[in-house]
Motif scaffolding. Sequence first.
Motif, PDB file in Angstrom:
ATOM      1  N   LYS A 189      96.232  26.149   9.795  1.00 28.25           N
ATOM      2  CA  LYS A 189      95.192  27.048   9.038  1.00 28.25           C
ATOM      3  C   LYS A 189      95.755  28.198   8.306  1.00 28.25           C
ATOM      4  O   LYS A 189      95.125  28.562   7.384  1.00 28.25           O
ATOM      5  CB  LYS A 189      94.061  27.405  10.126  1.00 28.25           C
ATOM      6  CG  LYS A 189      93.278  26.446  10.688  1.00 28.25           C
ATOM      7  CD  LYS A 189      92.604  26.920  11.929  1.00 28.25           C
ATOM      8  CE  LYS A 189      92.227  25.940  13.102  1.00 28.25           C
ATOM      9  NZ  LYS A 189      91.641  26.366  14.269  1.00 28.25           N
ATOM     10  N   GLY A 197      99.648  21.986  17.548  1.00 27.68           N
ATOM     11  CA  GLY A 197      98.909  23.154  17.051  1.00 27.68           C
ATOM     12  C   GLY A 197      98.170  22.765  15.905  1.00 27.68           C
ATOM     13  O   GLY A 197      98.487  21.789  15.057  1.00 27.68           O
ATOM     14  N   THR A 198      96.968  23.500  15.602  1.00 32.57           N
ATOM     15  CA  THR A 198      96.401  23.303  14.509  1.00 32.57           C
ATOM     16  C   THR A 198      96.107  24.795  13.603  1.00 32.57           C
ATOM     17  O   THR A 198      95.893  24.964  12.580  1.00 32.57           O
ATOM     18  CB  THR A 198      95.050  22.655  14.479  1.00 32.57           C
ATOM     19  OG1 THR A 198      94.236  23.483  15.546  1.00 32.57           O
ATOM     20  CG2 THR A 198      95.216  21.263  15.025  1.00 32.57           C
ATOM     21  N   GLY A 199      96.305  25.911  14.608  1.00 32.64           N
ATOM     22  CA  GLY A 199      96.181  27.182  14.067  1.00 32.64           C
ATOM     23  C   GLY A 199      97.444  27.378  13.012  1.00 32.64           C
ATOM     24  O   GLY A 199      96.903  27.918  11.885  1.00 32.64           O
ATOM     25  N   TYR A 219      87.846  35.337  21.159  1.00 36.50           N
ATOM     26  CA  TYR A 219      88.001  34.671  20.007  1.00 36.50           C
ATOM     27  C   TYR A 219      87.729  33.213  20.054  1.00 36.50           C
ATOM     28  O   TYR A 219      87.667  32.472  20.743  1.00 36.50           O
ATOM     29  CB  TYR A 219      89.875  34.349  20.035  1.00 36.50           C
ATOM     30  CG  TYR A 219      90.479  33.612  19.062  1.00 36.50           C
ATOM     31  CD1 TYR A 219      90.018  34.044  17.570  1.00 36.50           C
ATOM     32  CD2 TYR A 219      91.108  32.365  19.209  1.00 36.50           C
ATOM     33  CE1 TYR A 219      90.698  33.259  16.572  1.00 36.50           C
ATOM     34  CE2 TYR A 219      91.638  31.492  17.955  1.00 36.50           C
ATOM     35  CZ  TYR A 219      91.338  31.944  16.995  1.00 36.50           C
ATOM     36  OH  TYR A 219      91.900  31.353  15.732  1.00 36.50           O
ATOM     37  N   ARG A 220      87.020  32.814  18.726  1.00 39.46           N
ATOM     38  CA  ARG A 220      86.388  31.565  18.705  1.00 39.46           C
ATOM     39  C   ARG A 220      86.375  31.285  17.115  1.00 39.46           C
ATOM     40  O   ARG A 220      86.736  32.178  16.244  1.00 39.46           O
ATOM     41  CB  ARG A 220      85.012  31.850  19.058  1.00 39.46           C
ATOM     42  CG  ARG A 220      84.039  32.829  18.128  1.00 39.46           C
ATOM     43  CD  ARG A 220      82.810  33.505  19.019  1.00 39.46           C
ATOM     44  NE  ARG A 220      82.056  34.343  18.311  1.00 39.46           N
ATOM     45  CZ  ARG A 220      82.397  35.556  18.176  1.00 39.46           C
ATOM     46  NH1 ARG A 220      83.627  36.244  18.509  1.00 39.46           N
ATOM     47  NH2 ARG A 220      81.359  36.437  17.560  1.00 39.46           N
ATOM     48  N   VAL A 221      85.861  29.981  16.625  1.00 41.67           N
ATOM     49  CA  VAL A 221      85.815  29.454  15.540  1.00 41.67           C
ATOM     50  C   VAL A 221      85.459  30.412  14.341  1.00 41.67           C
ATOM     51  O   VAL A 221      86.160  30.676  13.370  1.00 41.67           O
ATOM     52  CB  VAL A 221      85.149  28.236  15.205  1.00 41.67           C
ATOM     53  CG1 VAL A 221      85.147  27.772  13.696  1.00 41.67           C
ATOM     54  CG2 VAL A 221      86.117  27.025  15.914  1.00 41.67           C
ATOM     55  N   LYS A 272      95.144  32.399  19.700  1.00 41.61           N
ATOM     56  CA  LYS A 272      95.080  31.003  20.285  1.00 41.61           C
ATOM     57  C   LYS A 272      94.755  31.288  21.716  1.00 41.61           C
ATOM     58  O   LYS A 272      94.910  32.420  22.341  1.00 41.61           O
ATOM     59  CB  LYS A 272      96.424  30.382  20.176  1.00 41.61           C
ATOM     60  CG  LYS A 272      97.629  31.261  20.480  1.00 41.61           C
ATOM     61  CD  LYS A 272      99.155  30.709  20.369  1.00 41.61           C
ATOM     62  CE  LYS A 272      99.328  30.354  19.022  1.00 41.61           C
ATOM     63  NZ  LYS A 272      99.554  29.013  18.266  1.00 41.61           N
ATOM     64  N   LYS A 306     102.314  29.460  25.236  1.00 45.30           N
ATOM     65  CA  LYS A 306     102.502  29.947  23.979  1.00 45.30           C
ATOM     66  C   LYS A 306     103.112  31.402  23.618  1.00 45.30           C
ATOM     67  O   LYS A 306     103.129  31.804  22.791  1.00 45.30           O
ATOM     68  CB  LYS A 306     100.803  29.918  23.488  1.00 45.30           C
ATOM     69  CG  LYS A 306     100.057  28.595  23.665  1.00 45.30           C
ATOM     70  CD  LYS A 306      98.695  28.760  23.236  1.00 45.30           C
ATOM     71  CE  LYS A 306      97.983  27.391  23.200  1.00 45.30           C
ATOM     72  NZ  LYS A 306      98.173  26.602  21.864  1.00 45.30           N
TER      73      LYS A 306
HETATM   74  C1  PLP Z   1      92.234  26.175  15.556  1.00 45.39           C
HETATM   75  C2  PLP Z   1      91.868  26.966  16.860  1.00 45.39           C
HETATM   76  C3  PLP Z   1      92.400  26.973  17.944  1.00 45.39           C
HETATM   77  C4  PLP Z   1      93.827  26.183  18.117  1.00 45.39           C
HETATM   78  O1  PLP Z   1      94.986  27.058  17.661  1.00 45.39           O
HETATM   79  P1  PLP Z   1      96.161  26.753  18.213  1.00 45.39           P
HETATM   80  O2  PLP Z   1      97.209  28.061  17.528  1.00 45.39           O
HETATM   81  O3  PLP Z   1      96.908  25.451  17.705  1.00 45.39           O
HETATM   82  O4  PLP Z   1      96.446  26.718  19.677  1.00 45.39           O
HETATM   83  C5  PLP Z   1      92.105  27.614  19.139  1.00 45.39           C
HETATM   84  N1  PLP Z   1      90.721  28.292  19.011  1.00 45.39           N
HETATM   85  C6  PLP Z   1      90.272  28.482  17.665  1.00 45.39           C
HETATM   86  C7  PLP Z   1      88.894  29.093  17.784  1.00 45.39           C
HETATM   87  C8  PLP Z   1      90.639  27.671  16.858  1.00 45.39           C
HETATM   88  O5  PLP Z   1      89.959  27.922  15.728  1.00 45.39           O
END
Ligand code: PLP
Length: 463
Positions: A289, A284-286, A257-259, A177, A183
């Motif tokens: 996932k 948070g969305t990570g 770090y990226r999608v 993240k 964090k």
């Molecule tokens: C999902 C995602 C995030 C968000 O992550 P959090 O743990 O919710 O902060 C940040 N960067 C990327 C590349 C993601 O895919």
Amino acid sequence: MEKLLPRHLQIIYKINQTHLDDVASLFPDDMDRIRRMSLIEEGDGKRVNMAHLCIVGSHKVNGVAEIHSDIIKRDVFRDFSELEPEKFQNKTNGITPRRWLLLCNPGLADLIAEAIGEEYVKDLTELQKLNDLVDDDAFIRDVAKVKQDNKLKFAQYLEKEYNVDVNPASMFDVHVKRIHEYKRQLLNCLHVITMYNRIKRSPTKPFVPRTVIIGGKAAPGYHMAKMIIKLITTVADVVNNDPVIGHKLKVIYLENYRVSLAEKVIPATDLSEQISTAGTEASGTGNMKFMLNGALTIGTMDGANVEMAEEAGEENLFIFGMRVEDVAEMDKEGYDALQYYENLPELKQAINQIKSGYFSPKQPEMFSDIINMLFYHDRFKVFADYESYVKCQEKVSALYKDPREWTRVVIKNIAASGKFSSDRTITDYATEIWGVEPTDLKIPPPSEPREALEETARALRKI
Ligand SMILES: *Cc1c(COP(=O)(O)O)cnc(C)c1O
């Protein structure tokens, strides 16, 4: 602002006038409230309060997870929610199962489809049906196999791109993240140093092997975030090159770090780190996932972690640390980092090592800014959650030793992750905020001829 955007400022003053009239008519003679709610903060120099302007200009305000929507109403924007209670809403964030399951983890997606059919792709709550399979030995074996395949594939990627060799039998413990103090990548780093010291102290004692993967970008002007990255890579160099440690513990910093990298690492993760100070991570969305991709979560009661625990049962996540109320209580009493340092020998050892240059012998002072922050102005109370975090990590290792039981908990988590589909989020926006209904118009995929798209566009214009 007056020089650069004079007309904008005029308009903001105008909006403020109407806004403060509204406040005054509902709360006459409450001068302090009017001052607090102004779009213009008076102090030494005037400032536009962007958050206040944003709330006044918005149709609805969403806290993006229940806990944060509550904090906003109770605390951060209390005055504003008293003025317009119906404006404040919650629509918990979600993730798209197409990208974050079908596309990035086809092995797991296919296995789920074989078990419960393909309906779940459009209605993620269908995943609940997996609860019928938590005691099915063949399914448990298959879920574990998919994870192992994903780990092997990611290990090969790391070998090729970074020239590092990882032990694919080790637990992949992943914290990816943006780098930010809230964090608490530093809390993770202190745990890494603690594991390192434990192995060094008792090299023959059994240890559940881990590959700790930390990744994320720092904002260009955020000095402390850059120092945190430097600390992690510095500790990694020592840990990864110590023959006593061997392949029991490896630390990898994931650059850039990226999608597209998230799509690779998340399906290969065993343990998802979601360890923000309670009350600081809006959703948070990570976290979502990882849950959908069969990782277990170690986390605080913060953001959407709270709702993940509600959906899966708190006993199926590794929850540790202070709750929001505990943090508030500590803010009242005053947080004393030194007290934790003095009373927790393993924390003291780790901090002393960073402070004395154990990891950076050529530049022993390298991390003085981090040390100073942790002792004297740590807004995120890293030391206060250290003991609880390390104990919780011991529980994680104990469960990982029992692969069948670990995978059963993984299945329970996947089965409970349906709420976190963005389809649910968007549907709730549509019905409760936008007041729009679904159309039965078929939108052709972009690969189809132009005429098909134009026909759809014409039909949409008629609506
Ligand atoms: C999902 C995602 C995030 C968000 O992550 P959090 O743990 O919710 O902060 C940040 N960067 C990327 C590349 C993601 O895919």
